[in-house]
Design a protein around this motif. Structure first.
Motif, short mmCIF file in Angstrom:
data_model
loop_
_atom_site.label_atom_id
_atom_site.label_comp_id
_atom_site.label_asym_id
_atom_site.label_seq_id
_atom_site.Cartn_x
_atom_site.Cartn_y
_atom_site.Cartn_z
N ALA A 63 0.78 -1.16 -0.02
CA ALA A 63 0.22 -0.22 -0.20
C ALA A 63 0.99 1.36 0.36
CB ALA A 63 -0.84 -0.35 0.98
N LEU A 64 1.87 1.17 0.62
CA LEU A 64 3.04 2.94 0.18
C LEU A 64 3.74 2.38 -0.56
CD1 LEU A 64 3.32 2.69 4.35
CD2 LEU A 64 2.11 3.58 3.07
N ALA A 65 4.04 1.17 -1.31
CA ALA A 65 4.98 1.18 -2.17
C ALA A 65 5.15 2.80 -3.21
CB ALA A 65 5.07 0.21 -2.85
N SER A 66 3.79 2.67 -3.95
CA SER A 66 4.00 3.70 -4.41
C SER A 66 4.28 5.25 -3.88
CB SER A 66 2.47 3.85 -5.15
OG SER A 66 1.79 4.44 -4.36
N ASN A 67 4.31 6.20 -3.04
CA ASN A 67 4.64 6.59 -2.15
C ASN A 67 5.63 7.31 -2.45
OD1 ASN A 67 2.39 7.29 -0.78
ND2 ASN A 67 2.93 6.57 1.02
N PHE A 68 6.63 6.20 -2.68
CA PHE A 68 8.36 7.25 -2.66
C PHE A 68 8.27 7.81 -4.69
CE2 PHE A 68 11.98 5.49 -6.07
CZ PHE A 68 13.42 6.63 -5.20
N GLN A 69 7.98 6.36 -5.35
CA GLN A 69 7.49 7.25 -6.86
C GLN A 69 6.51 8.42 -7.20
OE1 GLN A 69 9.72 5.81 -9.55
NE2 GLN A 69 9.65 4.35 -8.48
N TYR A 70 5.82 8.48 -6.44
CA TYR A 70 4.86 10.02 -6.61
C TYR A 70 5.23 10.79 -5.91
CZ TYR A 70 0.72 12.67 -5.48
OH TYR A 70 -0.68 13.62 -5.96
N ARG A 111 -6.96 -0.42 -1.00
CA ARG A 111 -7.99 1.05 -1.93
C ARG A 111 -7.31 1.94 -1.77
NH1 ARG A 111 -11.88 -2.28 1.49
NH2 ARG A 111 -11.86 -3.89 -0.14
N GLY A 112 -7.49 2.92 -0.92
CA GLY A 112 -6.77 4.76 -1.28
C GLY A 112 -5.71 4.72 -1.86
N SER A 113 -4.68 3.87 -1.47
CA SER A 113 -3.48 4.21 -2.22
C SER A 113 -3.15 4.44 -3.39
CB SER A 113 -2.08 3.85 -1.25
OG SER A 113 -1.84 2.18 -1.47
N GLY A 114 -4.44 2.87 -4.22
CA GLY A 114 -4.27 2.48 -5.01
C GLY A 114 -5.00 2.68 -6.21
N GLU A 115 -5.74 3.86 -5.69
CA GLU A 115 -7.04 4.83 -6.73
C GLU A 115 -5.94 6.01 -6.90
OE1 GLU A 115 -8.99 5.66 -9.81
OE2 GLU A 115 -9.16 3.55 -8.66
#
Length: 192
Positions: A63-70, A111-115
């Motif tokens: 769930a947290l993984a996209s935070n770096f790229q974001y 759900r939240g981080s994915g969307e």
């Protein structure tokens, strides 16, 4: 597709546009959420080995993984990772993964981080995706396109989802993708 169509499209970076990236990610996340739903809450503390993440920690990690790229692409719009404070990021993520959460809280995080991620990705331009980002010194390759870095979020999740599917098998759970395939094969055999 004739030669003229190929020539017309040759100037484009790729045929996999931002909407395709977002749709592909949403499919991967949907499947991760189904696994998270299939694993009973009491199994979320299970660790395959002592030094590994528990099921719950692994799902939070996803769930947290996209935070770096974001952070790199959406917030900072970095053109280099030189000077990026990776140790602080890893420490912060590790602490967040260890916070106690219920199964429902983890599902909501997924759900939240994915969307949030998919919604941002689907609005990107081809020019933005084609931009190069310099990696830290000594990294091979020395630079990557934003497209490759953004795609890595989906690849990373699929890597961990494979681990989760193996863990499901240890629990005696047949992964949903296998159940769906078996159902399709049974239906096809019945038509024969």
């Amino acid at each position: 597709m004739g030669n003229s169509s190929r020539e017309e499209r040759r100037g484009f970076m790729n045929y996999y546009a931002a909407k395709d990236l977002a749709d592909g990610f949403r499919t991967v996340r949907k499947n991760t959420i189904i696994i998270a739903q299939d694993v009973p809450q009491e199994r979320y503390a299970f660790r395959a080995a002592p030094e590994t993440r528990s099921v719950g920690e692994l799902l939070v990690h996803i769930a947290l993984a996209s935070n770096f790229q974001y952070q790199v692409h959406a917030i900072d719009r970095r053109t280099t990772l030189e000077g990026f404070d990776f140790p602080s990021l890893v420490k912060r993520f590790a602490a967040e993964e260890k916070e106690p959460r219920t199964k429902d809280q983890i599902l909501e995080m997924l759900r939240g981080s994915g969307e949030k991620w998919a919604g941002w990705v689907e609005g990107l331009t081809e020019d933005f995706l084609a931009e190069q980002v310099q990696m830290s010194a000594g990294t091979t390759p020395p630079s990557k396109s934003r497209f490759e870095m953004i795609l890595s979020v989906k690849e990373h999740e699929m890597h961990h989802r494979g681990q989760l599917m193996l863990i499901e098998r240890l629990f005696g759970i047949v992964p949903h993708t296998t159940r769906e395939m078996q159902s399709r094969l049974t239906a096809a055999a019945a038509k024969s």
